[in-house]
Design a protein around this motif. Structure first.
Motif, short mmCIF file in Angstrom:
data_model
loop_
_atom_site.label_atom_id
_atom_site.label_comp_id
_atom_site.label_asym_id
_atom_site.label_seq_id
_atom_site.Cartn_x
_atom_site.Cartn_y
_atom_site.Cartn_z
N UNK A 92 1.67 -11.55 -10.35
CA UNK A 92 0.60 -11.35 -11.32
C UNK A 92 0.18 -12.69 -11.90
N UNK A 93 -1.12 -12.92 -11.90
CA UNK A 93 -1.64 -14.20 -12.41
C UNK A 93 -1.37 -14.37 -13.91
N UNK A 94 -1.44 -13.28 -14.66
CA UNK A 94 -1.37 -13.37 -16.13
C UNK A 94 -0.02 -13.88 -16.63
N UNK A 95 1.07 -13.35 -16.06
CA UNK A 95 2.38 -13.72 -16.59
C UNK A 95 3.37 -14.18 -15.51
N UNK A 96 2.88 -14.34 -14.28
CA UNK A 96 3.70 -14.80 -13.14
C UNK A 96 4.83 -13.84 -12.78
N UNK A 97 4.75 -12.59 -13.25
CA UNK A 97 5.77 -11.61 -12.88
C UNK A 97 5.61 -11.21 -11.42
N UNK A 98 6.71 -10.73 -10.85
CA UNK A 98 6.75 -10.40 -9.42
C UNK A 98 7.07 -8.92 -9.24
N UNK A 99 6.34 -8.27 -8.33
CA UNK A 99 6.66 -6.88 -7.99
C UNK A 99 6.49 -6.70 -6.48
N UNK A 100 7.43 -5.97 -5.89
CA UNK A 100 7.39 -5.65 -4.47
C UNK A 100 6.89 -4.23 -4.27
N UNK A 101 6.26 -4.00 -3.13
CA UNK A 101 5.83 -2.64 -2.77
C UNK A 101 5.74 -2.55 -1.26
N UNK A 102 5.66 -1.32 -0.76
CA UNK A 102 5.49 -1.11 0.67
C UNK A 102 4.03 -0.81 1.00
N UNK A 103 3.51 -1.51 1.98
CA UNK A 103 2.26 -1.14 2.61
C UNK A 103 2.65 -0.36 3.87
N UNK A 104 2.15 0.85 3.99
CA UNK A 104 2.56 1.74 5.09
C UNK A 104 1.38 1.94 6.04
N UNK A 105 1.56 1.50 7.26
CA UNK A 105 0.53 1.55 8.30
C UNK A 105 0.78 2.77 9.18
N UNK A 106 -0.17 3.71 9.13
CA UNK A 106 -0.01 4.98 9.85
C UNK A 106 -0.83 5.01 11.13
N UNK A 107 -0.40 5.78 12.13
CA UNK A 107 -1.16 5.87 13.39
C UNK A 107 -2.57 6.39 13.16
N UNK A 108 -3.48 5.90 13.99
CA UNK A 108 -4.86 6.37 13.91
C UNK A 108 -5.00 7.80 14.40
#
Length: 212
Positions: A80-96
């Motif tokens: 995050x630009x505002x406070x330099x905090x870090x968070x992880x998440x999953x991007x999930x790519x599904x079949x077409x």
């Protein structure tokens, strides 16, 4: 159409492939928010993922539609630009979905494990459904959207490949998406992976999701 002129609130500072799955037992165990991406084969999903993360070939781009045959999990780190905090998440790519040359047995198999993921994931924040802006939505697009709504799964619609056609055609087809999906006030993000148009808004959307 969503306004793309906004200030980014996060920066993606890391993106890595974690796992591929065809059943629940193969899903990653780490308890992270998940944002899934789905669309018709050849809708530009891999290009959008690479544009969003700015990691070349993170999601492989193929000239053969229907190449993605598993649920692919990518772990992204947002700062995050505002406070330099870090968070992880999953991007999930599904079949077409909706690719005619894919055998019926494969289509049924994909539909089964995609449905299992949608209905069993406790960390799924929303599904980003990609629709090709060059055309009116197809029956499979409409069926997917209505299935997600019926099952109370939040959907964020993204119109891809807006650099391939005129702005008038994009506007016309986004209006057609709203009409076909049955929601006149539906927010639709216009996105170009080539020019990164729409990227700032998508990052802002993800940033908001991470702080909720």
């Amino acid at each position: 159409m969503v306004n793309n002129s906004i200030e980014e609130i996060i920066n993606i500072i890391r993106a890595e492939y974690i796992a591929s799955a065809v059943k629940k037992e193969q899903f990653p165990e780490e308890n992270l928010l998940e944002i899934a991406f789905i669309g018709r084969s050849n809708v530009g999903k891999s290009s959008l993922i690479n544009s969003l993360t700015r990691v070349r070939n993170l999601a492989r781009i193929s000239g053969n539609p229907g190449k993605t045959q598993t649920i692919n999990f990518f772990k992204l780190r947002a700062k995050f630009y505002e406070d330099s905090s870090i968070k992880d998440f999953y991007l999930v790519d599904l079949p077409g979905y909706g690719y005619a040359k894919t055998g019926q047995a494969n289509r049924k198999k994909w539909a089964k494990f995609i449905e299992e993921y949608f209905l069993s994931s406790k960390n799924l924040y929303c599904v980003c459904q990609l629709v090709d802006s060059r055309h009116k939505p197809m029956d499979s697009d409409i069926e997917m959207f209505k299935w997600l709504i019926k099952n109370n799964i939040p959907v964020f619609v993204i119109a891809t490949k807006i650099d391939k056609v005129s702005k008038n055609i994009v506007s016309k087809n986004i209006a057609a998406i709203r009409k076909a999906f049955g929601i006149t006030e539906l927010s639709v993000l216009a996105y170009s992976s080539v020019k990164n148009e729409g990227r700032s808004y998508l990052l802002d959307f993800i940033g908001d999701a991470l702080v909720k």
